[in-house]
Scaffold this active site. Structure first.
Site, mmCIF file in Angstrom:
data_model
loop_
_atom_site.group_PDB
_atom_site.id
_atom_site.type_symbol
_atom_site.label_atom_id
_atom_site.label_comp_id
_atom_site.label_asym_id
_atom_site.label_seq_id
_atom_site.Cartn_x
_atom_site.Cartn_y
_atom_site.Cartn_z
ATOM 1 N N GLY A 121 0.833 -1.206 0.000
ATOM 2 C CA GLY A 121 0.000 0.000 0.000
ATOM 3 C C GLY A 121 0.864 1.250 0.000
ATOM 4 N N THR B 136 4.902 1.739 6.419
ATOM 5 C CA THR B 136 3.460 1.490 6.544
ATOM 6 C C THR B 136 2.868 2.543 7.467
ATOM 7 O OG1 THR B 136 1.724 0.073 7.446
ATOM 8 C CG2 THR B 136 3.892 -0.254 8.369
ATOM 9 N N ASP C 134 0.529 1.815 9.263
ATOM 10 C CA ASP C 134 0.047 1.040 10.419
ATOM 11 C C ASP C 134 1.072 0.957 11.558
ATOM 12 O OD1 ASP C 134 -2.131 0.606 8.839
ATOM 13 O OD2 ASP C 134 -1.959 -1.571 8.757
ATOM 14 N N MET D 280 -7.603 3.092 9.975
ATOM 15 C CA MET D 280 -6.879 1.935 9.469
ATOM 16 C C MET D 280 -6.108 1.259 10.597
ATOM 17 S SD MET D 280 -5.676 2.674 5.586
ATOM 18 C CE MET D 280 -6.855 2.453 4.252
ATOM 19 N N GLU E 268 -9.819 -0.802 12.029
ATOM 20 C CA GLU E 268 -10.564 -1.633 11.069
ATOM 21 C C GLU E 268 -10.434 -3.132 11.337
ATOM 22 O OE1 GLU E 268 -8.810 -1.011 7.194
ATOM 23 O OE2 GLU E 268 -6.809 -1.389 7.975
ATOM 24 N N HIS F 8 -8.941 5.547 3.065
ATOM 25 C CA HIS F 8 -7.673 5.904 2.408
ATOM 26 C C HIS F 8 -7.323 7.387 2.516
ATOM 27 C CE1 HIS F 8 -8.574 1.931 0.880
ATOM 28 N NE2 HIS F 8 -7.280 1.815 0.622
ATOM 29 N N VAL F 9 -8.221 8.193 3.051
ATOM 30 C CA VAL F 9 -7.855 9.591 3.340
ATOM 31 C C VAL F 9 -6.606 9.610 4.229
ATOM 32 C CG1 VAL F 9 -8.619 11.622 4.662
ATOM 33 C CG2 VAL F 9 -10.212 10.460 3.138
HETATM 34 O O1 F6P Z 1 -1.169 -1.740 5.437
HETATM 35 C C1 F6P Z 1 -1.570 -0.445 5.254
HETATM 36 C C2 F6P Z 1 -3.056 -0.383 4.990
HETATM 37 O O2 F6P Z 1 -3.365 0.976 4.853
HETATM 38 C C3 F6P Z 1 -3.923 -1.052 6.056
HETATM 39 O O3 F6P Z 1 -4.135 -0.249 7.173
HETATM 40 C C4 F6P Z 1 -5.185 -1.320 5.284
HETATM 41 O O4 F6P Z 1 -5.905 -2.391 5.829
HETATM 42 C C5 F6P Z 1 -4.679 -1.663 3.943
HETATM 43 O O5 F6P Z 1 -3.429 -1.026 3.794
HETATM 44 C C6 F6P Z 1 -5.624 -1.242 2.838
HETATM 45 O O6 F6P Z 1 -5.135 -1.694 1.643
HETATM 46 P P1 F6P Z 1 -5.720 -1.347 0.197
HETATM 47 O O7 F6P Z 1 -5.043 -0.098 -0.258
HETATM 48 O O8 F6P Z 1 -5.363 -2.510 -0.623
HETATM 49 O O9 F6P Z 1 -7.184 -1.122 0.356
#
Ligand code: F6P
Length: 344
Positions: free
Chosen positions: A10, A126, A128, A170, A223, A273-274
């Site tokens: 990501g 990441t 996360d 996220m 999430e 994704h914001v």
């Molecule tokens: O690993 C980073 C992350 O933003 C997670 O928090 C989230 O679950 C995932 O990527 C979302 O991925 P995608 O961009 O494939 O929807």
């Protein structure tokens, strides 16, 4: 040296800042030629590249996303994937490959080095913040700031309407963003994947709070949060083509249940994704720049199989194996002794 760079998994604020820093130091201090592979391992397989120069990276420090594009997927997914990677590196005369990515990309990089002897350096990324071996990943503080700004705004509308706002942030396996944004935003409750939640306990807590005369509450939920087994029926899990659970929506289930059980008016905000878009915070720009510089230095030390990490306030090198197959979970001292005293 000819150094290849790719970004995998990501996207994340700060990716361009890492690339820019590696390019600046590589070109100016070492006389390197830097080559970007487009769309992660797909670009290595298909030999889709772009020259990376000080000139081409100008203005990229504050820019979100990645100029190289990114994809999930691995050369280990196909029988000839690794041979294609080796062939590309050989044919393009690449002396080192810098892999900027999360758990998945770093695991690939680790295997390419340990099982196939490729000259690989990792840079952990990441939002996360769940990569083992580093105190922080870049992109995390940006996501926390975005979530905190959202929570700040939600307080006033929640108070105006006497509502419970359930904010989903996220955090696939860990609740770092939820915990930090929850503390910074003054949340009523924070639900994280590391600690299965009890919906009855949450409803009781909200009721107690409202009985004390507070009619608005903010519940932050990561999430990946899950209820204690048998306490709340959840929708069946859906998986994407890489076998990852498609997350998003736990907040809706929680909000509906709160409304049913307490009678409080409840709304859901899914930040999605914001949290990953736009410009990095100053902190993430600095961390990304330090990682980029350290990564190109590591290339010249031929520290293959290592990744750059933050330890305290120092950038160090760590074996990629440290990150593989592990998840850095939320600091329980932070959650139990700091955060939970303020969640009420
Ligand atoms: O690993 C980073 C992350 O933003 C997670 O928090 C989230 O679950 C995932 O990527 C979302 O991925 P995608 O961009 O494939 O929807």
């Amino acid at each position: 040296m000819r150094v290849g760079i790719l970004t995998g998994g990501g996207d994340c604020p700060g990716l361009n800042a890492v690339i820019r820093a590696a390019v600046r130091k590589g070109e100016r201090a070492y006389g390197d030629e830097l080559i970007g592979f487009l769309d992660a391992w797909d670009g290595v397989r298909d030999r889709r590249t772009t020259p990376l120069t000080v000139e081409s990276m100008r203005g990229m420090l504050p820019r979100g996303g990645t100029v190289l594009g990114t994809r999930r997927g691995s050369p280990f997914d196909t029988p000839d994937g690794v041979d294609q990677v080796k062939q590309t590196l050989h044919d393009l005369g690449i002396d080192a490959l810098m892999v900027i990515g999360g758990n998945g990309s770093l695991s690939i990089a680790c295997r390419l080095h340990s099982d196939h002897g490729l000259p690989v350096i990792g840079v952990p990324k990441t939002i996360d913040n769940d990569i083992e071996g580093t105190d922080l990943t870049f992109g995390f503080t940006t996501a926390v700031q975005i979530a905190t700004d959202a929570i700040d705004r939600l307080h006033t509308t929640a108070e105006s309407h006497d509502r419970v706002m359930v904010v989903e942030v996220m955090g696939r396996h860990t609740g770092w963003i939820a915990t930090h944004a929850g503390i910074a935003g003054g949340a009523t409750a924070v639900l994280i994947p590391e600690i299965p939640f009890d919906i009855d306990e949450l409803c009781a807590r909200l009721t107690r709070r409202h009985d004390r005369g507070r009619f608005a509450s903010i519940v932050v939920v990561a999430e990946g949060a899950e209820p204690e087994p048998g306490t709340l029926e959840m929708e069946e899990k859906i998986y994407d083509r890489f076998g990852h659970v498609v997350l998003g929506g736990v907040a809706t289930r929680i909000a509906t249940t709160i409304a049913q059980r307490t009678g409080f008016e409840t709304r859901v905000v899914q930040l999605g994704h914001v949290q990953r878009g736009g410009t990095p915070t100053a902190f993430d720009r600095v961390l990304s720049t330090r990682f980029g510089v350290a990564a190109i230095d590591a290339v010249h030390e031929q520290a293959w199989g290592k990744m750059v990490v933050l330890r305290g306030d120092k950038i160090e090198l760590e074996d990629l194996t440290v990150a593989v197959g592990k998840t850095r979970t939320v600091d329980r001292e932070l959650f139990d002794n700091v955060a939970s005293h303020f969640f009420a």
